[in-house]
Design an enzyme around this catalytic site. Structure first.
Site, mmCIF file in Angstrom:
data_model
loop_
_atom_site.group_PDB
_atom_site.id
_atom_site.type_symbol
_atom_site.label_atom_id
_atom_site.label_comp_id
_atom_site.label_asym_id
_atom_site.label_seq_id
_atom_site.Cartn_x
_atom_site.Cartn_y
_atom_site.Cartn_z
ATOM 1 N N ASN A 32 0.710 -1.591 0.033
ATOM 2 C CA ASN A 32 0.251 -0.178 -0.011
ATOM 3 C C ASN A 32 0.896 1.205 0.171
ATOM 4 O O ASN A 32 0.435 2.360 0.537
ATOM 5 C CB ASN A 32 -1.091 -0.278 0.977
ATOM 6 C CG ASN A 32 -1.975 -1.163 1.596
ATOM 7 O OD1 ASN A 32 -2.668 -1.522 -0.442
ATOM 8 N ND2 ASN A 32 -1.711 -1.842 2.382
ATOM 9 N N HIS A 119 -13.644 -2.516 7.556
ATOM 10 C CA HIS A 119 -12.123 -3.164 7.421
ATOM 11 C C HIS A 119 -12.468 -4.479 9.368
ATOM 12 O O HIS A 119 -13.701 -3.847 9.860
ATOM 13 C CB HIS A 119 -11.578 -2.094 7.568
ATOM 14 C CG HIS A 119 -10.364 -2.785 7.862
ATOM 15 N ND1 HIS A 119 -9.815 -2.698 9.533
ATOM 16 C CD2 HIS A 119 -8.979 -3.485 7.661
ATOM 17 C CE1 HIS A 119 -8.457 -3.336 8.739
ATOM 18 N NE2 HIS A 119 -7.965 -3.316 7.443
ATOM 19 N N GLU A 165 -16.267 2.958 4.683
ATOM 20 C CA GLU A 165 -14.203 3.020 3.718
ATOM 21 C C GLU A 165 -14.801 4.451 2.777
ATOM 22 O O GLU A 165 -15.426 4.282 1.777
ATOM 23 C CB GLU A 165 -13.978 2.336 3.406
ATOM 24 C CG GLU A 165 -13.514 1.015 4.304
ATOM 25 C CD GLU A 165 -12.591 -0.186 4.358
ATOM 26 O OE1 GLU A 165 -11.648 -0.402 3.570
ATOM 27 O OE2 GLU A 165 -13.120 -1.092 5.324
ATOM 28 N N SER A 169 -10.729 -1.040 0.525
ATOM 29 C CA SER A 169 -9.710 -1.281 0.460
ATOM 30 C C SER A 169 -9.162 -2.875 -0.761
ATOM 31 O O SER A 169 -8.430 -3.569 -1.028
ATOM 32 C CB SER A 169 -9.021 -2.703 1.822
ATOM 33 O OG SER A 169 -9.991 -2.740 2.573
ATOM 34 N N ASP A 194 -13.388 5.563 6.757
ATOM 35 C CA ASP A 194 -12.167 5.541 7.262
ATOM 36 C C ASP A 194 -11.211 5.503 5.846
ATOM 37 O O ASP A 194 -11.791 5.206 4.771
ATOM 38 C CB ASP A 194 -12.214 3.767 7.136
ATOM 39 C CG ASP A 194 -10.700 2.963 7.222
ATOM 40 O OD1 ASP A 194 -10.050 3.888 6.792
ATOM 41 O OD2 ASP A 194 -10.384 2.227 8.212
ATOM 42 N N HIS A 197 -6.933 3.802 2.972
ATOM 43 C CA HIS A 197 -6.465 3.522 1.488
ATOM 44 C C HIS A 197 -6.476 5.277 0.114
ATOM 45 O O HIS A 197 -6.117 4.996 -0.596
ATOM 46 C CB HIS A 197 -7.020 2.589 0.829
ATOM 47 C CG HIS A 197 -6.943 1.560 1.463
ATOM 48 N ND1 HIS A 197 -5.534 0.717 0.896
ATOM 49 C CD2 HIS A 197 -7.198 0.870 1.903
ATOM 50 C CE1 HIS A 197 -5.712 -0.077 1.920
ATOM 51 N NE2 HIS A 197 -6.833 -0.500 2.216
ATOM 52 N N LYS A 227 0.621 3.782 4.860
ATOM 53 C CA LYS A 227 0.160 3.171 3.207
ATOM 54 C C LYS A 227 0.919 4.039 2.959
ATOM 55 O O LYS A 227 1.910 4.269 2.734
ATOM 56 C CB LYS A 227 -1.194 2.811 2.925
ATOM 57 C CG LYS A 227 -1.983 2.533 3.829
ATOM 58 C CD LYS A 227 -3.111 1.852 3.934
ATOM 59 C CE LYS A 227 -4.570 1.096 5.742
ATOM 60 N NZ LYS A 227 -3.715 -0.400 5.540
HETATM 61 C C1 LIG Z 1 -9.902 0.230 5.040
HETATM 62 C C2 LIG Z 1 -8.634 0.154 6.530
HETATM 63 N N1 LIG Z 1 -9.048 -0.009 7.647
HETATM 64 C C3 LIG Z 1 -8.016 0.746 8.572
HETATM 65 C C4 LIG Z 1 -6.510 -0.402 8.569
HETATM 66 C C5 LIG Z 1 -5.530 -0.684 9.615
HETATM 67 O O1 LIG Z 1 -4.880 0.172 9.381
HETATM 68 P P1 LIG Z 1 -3.471 0.007 9.749
HETATM 69 O O2 LIG Z 1 -3.038 -1.022 8.702
HETATM 70 O O3 LIG Z 1 -2.869 1.304 9.793
HETATM 71 O O4 LIG Z 1 -3.021 -0.714 11.638
HETATM 72 C C6 LIG Z 1 -6.949 -1.032 7.286
HETATM 73 C C7 LIG Z 1 -5.361 -1.449 6.926
HETATM 74 O O5 LIG Z 1 -4.831 -2.800 7.104
HETATM 75 C C8 LIG Z 1 -7.349 -0.953 6.420
HETATM 76 O O6 LIG Z 1 -7.619 -1.260 5.327
#
Ligand SMILES: Cc1ncc(COP(=O)(O)O)c(C=O)c1O
Length: 376
Positions: A32, A119, A165, A169, A194, A197, A227
């Site tokens: 990412n 997520h 989101e 993702s 969220d 991405h 990311k």
């Molecule tokens: C949509 C989404 N939210 C949250 C996260 C978690 O973030 P992090 O990898 O910084 O813990 C991710 C990553 O894996 C994600 O894809």
């Protein structure tokens, strides 16, 4: 002694779902690190500068005790300014930040309506939280509205929360945020977006797709640093009262060692690069356009329109076999299987980053088209 673990792993293996760590190899179509910042000169220099300034590596404790460092505070005020929010609160990662939001903020009697593809970290927070929650079909804004209407009609008295989101993702698509905010306004709902991405990649100056709704008192956004920003960590951007509440009530904030001040110092530079340097973002946007048309032309697959290109295969084993074949050809592509994605939608997740160029993208899609023909 460990029979339970063994039989569980055997069962996973039997279903082709056993995972193992493997070394990095091949051309990066998996990370990412969208803007190619993780290994960049800019962030290396930022690290050297942080060393020279004597910024500590470890924080030594919780933010509420001795762990609070001026680098955290500076990063948070710069993040709040960049993302156009009242305040920012910095966590060790996006996962734990999402967990903090959903396990702490919704109160008994509230209802959280979330996209079914939200997520895992949100699910984790929901399970530990005190409000009811319900999933709705992916990107179906009408279903958010209908769910809240039904809940109110059945006597729901608390506050509704809408959770999405901004760029999914595993699908690379986005909800219609303007419609979602219209639903929120109708029902006095909080909206939690969220942006993991989208951070650094989409929206004006890479501020994300919620940038148009910045500063409203009913919006909370999550931005991650691991990311496009190339470091590690996560920010909750929110009105001041919500930050104060999290500082006092969010167990993952209170009972955890504060993130590294050293990483915070590097992340400050990453934010600055993201804010001021549109060249990387523009280059990625051109690559996304190019790759999308190549994917359509060579593989007859409709692109998502973003830097995340899912190639849905269906069966787990078929996706794994296709990924393995591409890996043998030197492309780092992974098969994503349930439970990360819904049953029957195992896929290749092709992530476009500035770690590749157009010529390599052409090589990849030629190889993919050939392998898909063979498998058919
Ligand atoms: C949509 C989404 N939210 C949250 C996260 C978690 O973030 P992090 O990898 O910084 O813990 C991710 C990553 O894996 C994600 O894809």
């Amino acid at each position: 002694m460990h029979e339970g673990f063994e039989s569980d792993l055997r069962e996973l293996a039997g279903r082709g779902r056993l995972r193992a760590l493997c070394e990095r190899s091949g051309v990066d179509f998996t990370s990412n690190d969208y803007l190619g910042l993780a290994e960049s000169e800019e962030l290396r220099r930022a690290a050297a500068d942080a060393v020279a300034r004597g910024v500590p590596v470890g924080s030594g404790g919780s933010r509420l005790l001795r762990g609070n460092h001026p680098e955290h505070e500076a990063l948070e005020s710069e993040a709040a300014a960049y993302f156009g929010a009242d305040t920012a609160l910095y966590f060790g990662g996006g996962y734990i930040a999402n967990f903090a939001i959903f396990s702490t903020l919704p109160q008994p009697g509230d209802l959280i309506v979330h996209d079914e593809l939200i997520h895992a970290s949100v699910h984790e927070g929901l399970r530990r939280g005190r409000a009811d929650f319900v999933g709705v079909p992916h990107n179906d804004i009408g279903a958010f509205n209908a769910t809240v209407v039904r809940w109110r009609a059945a006597g729901g008295k608390g506050r509704p929360w809408l959770s999405v989101e901004s760029l999914y993702s595993m699908d690379g698509d986005s909800p219609n945020l303007a419609e979602l905010f219209a639903v929120a306004d109708r029902h006095e709902a909080m909206v939690v977006i969220d942006e993991a991405h989208a951070t650094g990649v989409l929206g004006p100056q890479g501020r994300g797709l919620a940038a148009a709704f910045e500063g409203r008192d009913n919006v909370i956004t999550l931005h991650t640093c691991g990311k496009a920003l190339g470091t590690v960590g996560g920010f909750i951007l929110a009105p001041r009262i919500i930050r104060d509440f999290l500082v006092n009530r969010a167990r993952p904030f209170i009972f955890a060692t504060a993130p590294s001040p050293f990483v915070a110092a590097i992340t400050r530079v990453a934010l600055e690069v993201s804010r001021t340097n549109s060249e990387r973002r523009d280059r990625l946007a051109r690559l996304v356009q190019f790759a999308g048309s190549e994917l359509r032309r060579r593989c007859n697959i409709e692109p998502s329109g973003s830097q995340i290109l899912p190639v849905i295969i269906g069966a787990d084993q078929a996706a794994v076999a296709l990924a393995a074949s591409l890996q043998r050809r030197g492309f780092d592509i992974r098969a994503i299987r349930p439970p990360t994605v819904p049953e029957g939608t195992a896929r290749l997740r092709i992530a476009l980053t500035l770690n590749v160029n157009e010529a390599i993208v052409v090589d990849l899609f030629k190889a993919l088209a050939e392998d898909m023909r063979k498998a058919a």
